[in-house]
Design an enzyme around this catalytic site. Structure first.
Site, PDB file in Angstrom:
ATOM      1  N   GLY A  77       0.773  -1.088   0.285  1.00 38.45           N
ATOM      2  CA  GLY A  77       0.249   0.372   0.049  1.00 38.45           C
ATOM      3  C   GLY A  77       0.937   1.627   0.308  1.00 38.45           C
ATOM      4  O   GLY A  77       0.229   2.351  -0.439  1.00 38.45           O
ATOM      5  N   CYS A  78       1.768   1.094   0.082  1.00 34.97           N
ATOM      6  CA  CYS A  78       3.350   2.345  -0.083  1.00 34.97           C
ATOM      7  C   CYS A  78       3.452   2.424  -1.969  1.00 34.97           C
ATOM      8  O   CYS A  78       3.736   1.148  -1.654  1.00 34.97           O
ATOM      9  CB  CYS A  78       4.094   2.696   0.978  1.00 34.97           C
ATOM     10  SG  CYS A  78       3.946   1.971   2.928  1.00 34.97           S
ATOM     11  N   GLU A  79       3.570   3.898  -1.916  1.00 33.93           N
ATOM     12  CA  GLU A  79       3.842   3.735  -3.062  1.00 33.93           C
ATOM     13  C   GLU A  79       5.860   3.851  -3.420  1.00 33.93           C
ATOM     14  O   GLU A  79       6.088   3.056  -4.047  1.00 33.93           O
ATOM     15  CB  GLU A  79       4.080   5.233  -3.971  1.00 33.93           C
ATOM     16  CG  GLU A  79       3.980   5.760  -4.973  1.00 33.93           C
ATOM     17  CD  GLU A  79       3.556   6.688  -5.252  1.00 33.93           C
ATOM     18  OE1 GLU A  79       4.577   7.434  -5.546  1.00 33.93           O
ATOM     19  OE2 GLU A  79       2.461   7.867  -5.337  1.00 33.93           O
TER      20      GLU A  79
END
Length: 165
Positions: A77-79
């Site tokens: 979910g982290c870029e």
């Protein structure tokens, strides 16, 4: 001779490596200067000053060695790439984290200040949106950073509740 804490030890090292530090020393309280840096963010008058303090805070967290940067520790979910490890000791939760992006690493440090050494109940009561409102950071982060921050805060809660190990 007293055992040096994880953070005292890492001042002498550029990378955290499991070959260099026994497991019992990896998960400790955060140093006072990291906690103080978060207070500077709250007191900063404008977004540019807050951003600069976040970047500086990201530099204060030690970098994990490559052998810690495993897929199973990566926060989805982290870029940017971000890794999170958890250890529970005497009912308190401790985390190690890193990111390949300095701003994300600074945001991670902010989350760790709020959750390091806390109980499961305290972590469950933690509201990341309210915390970032208090620090004056809400509305300043891009949607992708906000989503990544929420993913990290959620992972901290999932670890604390034993949902992920």
């Amino acid at each position: 001779m007293a055992i040096k804490t994880f953070y005292e030890t890492t001042q002498l090292m550029t990378l955290i490596s499991p070959k260099n530090i026994p497991d019992s020393q990896l998960f400790t309280d955060l140093p006072a200067d990291v906690i103080a840096a978060v207070n500077h963010i709250e007191q900063a008058k404008n977004w540019q000053d807050k951003y600069r303090h976040i970047m500086l805070l990201g530099k204060q967290l030690p970098t994990l060695a490559d052998n810690f940067k495993q897929a199973d520790a990566q926060v989805k979910g982290c870029e940017s790439q971000a890794w999170l490890y958890h250890h529970q000791l005497n009912g308190q939760h401790y985390y190690l984290a890193d990111s390949d992006a300095r701003i994300v690493k600074g945001l991670i440090a902010i989350l760790l200040v709020a959750n390091q050494g806390k109980t499961t109940e305290q972590i469950n009561q933690f509201d990341v949106s309210h915390y970032f409102d208090t620090l004056g950071l809400s509305g300043q982060l891009s949607p992708s950073r906000t989503n990544g921050l929420a993913a990290l805060a959620n992972a901290i809660k999932l670890y604390a509740n034993g949902v992920i190990t």
